[in-house]
Write a protein that holds these residues in place. Structure first.
Motif, PDB file in Angstrom:
ATOM      1  N   GLY A 140       0.778  -1.234   0.000  1.00 30.18           N
ATOM      2  CA  GLY A 140       0.000   0.000   0.000  1.00 30.18           C
ATOM      3  C   GLY A 140       0.805   1.278   0.000  1.00 30.18           C
ATOM      4  O   GLY A 140       0.227   2.357  -0.153  1.00 30.18           O
ATOM      5  N   LEU A 141       2.127   1.195   0.170  1.00 34.10           N
ATOM      6  CA  LEU A 141       2.960   2.400   0.109  1.00 34.10           C
ATOM      7  C   LEU A 141       3.608   2.583  -1.254  1.00 34.10           C
ATOM      8  O   LEU A 141       4.300   3.570  -1.492  1.00 34.10           O
ATOM      9  N   GLY A 142       3.408   1.639  -2.152  1.00 34.21           N
ATOM     10  CA  GLY A 142       3.980   1.737  -3.482  1.00 34.21           C
ATOM     11  C   GLY A 142       3.242   2.725  -4.365  1.00 34.21           C
ATOM     12  O   GLY A 142       2.321   3.420  -3.930  1.00 34.21           O
ATOM     13  N   ASP A 167       3.072  -3.221   4.108  1.00 38.21           N
ATOM     14  CA  ASP A 167       4.174  -2.950   3.198  1.00 38.21           C
ATOM     15  C   ASP A 167       5.486  -3.189   3.933  1.00 38.21           C
ATOM     16  O   ASP A 167       5.560  -2.955   5.149  1.00 38.21           O
ATOM     17  N   LYS A 168       6.507  -3.633   3.200  1.00 39.32           N
ATOM     18  CA  LYS A 168       7.804  -3.844   3.835  1.00 39.32           C
ATOM     19  C   LYS A 168       8.497  -2.523   4.145  1.00 39.32           C
ATOM     20  O   LYS A 168       9.400  -2.465   4.986  1.00 39.32           O
ATOM     21  N   ASN A 214       7.199  -8.116   5.587  1.00 39.76           N
ATOM     22  CA  ASN A 214       7.703  -8.638   4.331  1.00 39.76           C
ATOM     23  C   ASN A 214       6.774  -9.775   3.901  1.00 39.76           C
ATOM     24  O   ASN A 214       6.817 -10.872   4.452  1.00 39.76           O
ATOM     25  N   LEU A 215       5.945  -9.512   2.921  1.00 37.35           N
ATOM     26  CA  LEU A 215       4.900 -10.464   2.535  1.00 37.35           C
ATOM     27  C   LEU A 215       5.454 -11.705   1.853  1.00 37.35           C
ATOM     28  O   LEU A 215       4.738 -12.699   1.713  1.00 37.35           O
ATOM     29  N   ALA A 270       1.770  -5.785  -4.109  1.00 38.08           N
ATOM     30  CA  ALA A 270       3.064  -5.842  -3.433  1.00 38.08           C
ATOM     31  C   ALA A 270       4.184  -6.440  -4.275  1.00 38.08           C
ATOM     32  O   ALA A 270       5.298  -6.592  -3.779  1.00 38.08           O
ATOM     33  N   ALA A 271       3.931  -6.774  -5.518  1.00 39.41           N
ATOM     34  CA  ALA A 271       4.946  -7.443  -6.329  1.00 39.41           C
ATOM     35  C   ALA A 271       6.124  -6.534  -6.650  1.00 39.41           C
ATOM     36  O   ALA A 271       5.991  -5.313  -6.714  1.00 39.41           O
TER      37      ALA A 271
END
Length: 379
Positions: free
Chosen positions: A13-15, A38-39, A66-67, A89-90
């Motif tokens: 979500g921070l990307g 998000d990592k 870290n997903l 998240a990719a």
């Protein structure tokens, strides 16, 4: 009343797309709760003040994890039930090793899918890429031949295949090149190249020809499509996303010529053919030409920390068209809000970075347009 609205879990979500999706959900008053997993943390994610206000909104909960790690992925789903889960998240960087893509695309998607199986949301939106289609000038439909042409796309295809085996309410989105505020790797490297050529006082010329397809979609339309499919999409479906611009290299060059007031063109078929015979050397030369002046421009503007770079990965410099048919989703009632790319939309991206102090303002560049503050009341 707020509790009657759905809860969203946004992975990554921070990307680039993630922060825009948080903004969209809040602007649309669509969620009672938004959990961002998000990592990264907001303080290191190069968020503008504008996006930071959305991430700090009272409806937003943040979890750092870290997903790609199964145990940490489980944390993203704990202690609540979410109506909609969105995987953004990719890994998005090109030129990485296979191990990176396997871990941060395939393994991550499998971890998320297993948690979705357990927690049973109403919908699970998985955002893939249109680069998985066999490259062709003819726009690819959702049923077109699949032949990934970047390493990143190869692992997205594997992730899609694995998710389809699971008992989950899966909807897959395959966007064309996504551009818009906070983009770093879609079209923005070309914007930076244009600024470099303005600085050098030279004509900007790219390989191949003007008609090389580079279909696009604005990030706000990607976010609108995600919300639309959460509410109205059918599990089991795949949807492409692409605007009506029929974007190609020529159109992008035209926009950049207008915005940066530079001449643009192409190196010609003879030089393109020579480049094709030794792409590695050609790409190294191209990036050397762009990266050193960019570094000098940033230094002159006292910019010491920026995520932006004119570096163009070899995978994206081949004569490979990206042509995408994004009309299927319109049959569900979705309407593209930015059906045509315009110089104004391109300028919005550059303006945002100039105002954030991450992009040195080129000579003769039009004054950046200030970003209006969010309309919600922050606490």
């Amino acid at each position: 009343m707020a509790e009657s609205k759905p809860k969203f879990l946004i992975l990554g979500g921070l990307g680039f797309i993630g922060r825009n999706l948080v903004k969209h959900l809040i602007d649309q008053n669509a969620a009672s709760k938004i959990r961002v997993a998000d990592k990264a943390i907001p303080e290191t994610a190069f968020l503008s003040d504008h996006f930071m206000q959305y991430i700090q909104h009272p409806s937003v909960e943040r979890i750092q994890c870290n997903l790609s790690n199964p145990m940490q992925c489980t944390r993203a789903f704990k202690d609540d039930h979410f109506d909609y889960v969105v995987n953004l998240a990719a890994e998005t960087k090109y030129g990485q090793d296979d191990t990176v893509y396997k871990q941060h695309i395939f393994d991550l998607a499998v971890n998320v899918g297993r948690n979705v199986e357990e927690h049973k949301p109403l919908k699970f939106i998985h955002v893939s890429t249109a680069q998985i289609y066999d490259a062709d000038k003819k726009p690819a439909k959702e049923t077109s031949k699949v032949k990934p042409w970047t390493k990143l796309a190869l692992y997205h295809k594997q992730a899609e295949d694995e998710l389809k085996k699971m008992s989950i309410p899966l909807i897959i989105i395959r966007p064309a090149i996504v551009y818009g505020p906070a983009d770093t790797s879609g079209l923005t490297p070309r914007f930076i190249c244009a600024a470099v050529y303005k600085h050098l006082g030279e004509k900007m010329k790219f390989l191949w020809s003007a008609d090389l397809k580079m279909h696009t979609v604005h990030v706000r339309d990607v976010c609108g499509a995600i919300l639309h499919l959460c509410l109205r999409g059918n599990p089991g479906e795949v949807y492409n996303l692409a605007d009506k611009t029929d974007t190609d290299q020529g159109k992008i060059n035209d926009f950049l010529g207008i915005l940066f007031r530079i001449e643009t063109g192409f190196v010609g078929s003879a030089m393109s053919t020579m480049a094709k015979l030794n792409m590695k050397s050609t790409v190294e030369g191209v990036n050397d030409k762009h990266c050193q002046p960019w570094s000098e421009m940033c230094k002159a503007a006292s910019i010491t920390n920026t995520p932006l770079s004119p570096f163009l990965p070899q995978e994206l410099l081949y004569n490979t068209p990206l042509s995408v048919d994004g009309t299927k989703i319109e049959g569900t009632g979705f309407v593209y809000q930015h059906p045509m790319m315009t110089p104004v939309l391109v300028k919005e991206v550059v303006d945002g970075y100039i105002l954030q102090g991450m992009f040195p303002q080129p000579k003769d560049y039009p004054r950046p347009t200030p970003i209006p503050p969010p309309s919600f009341e922050t606490k």
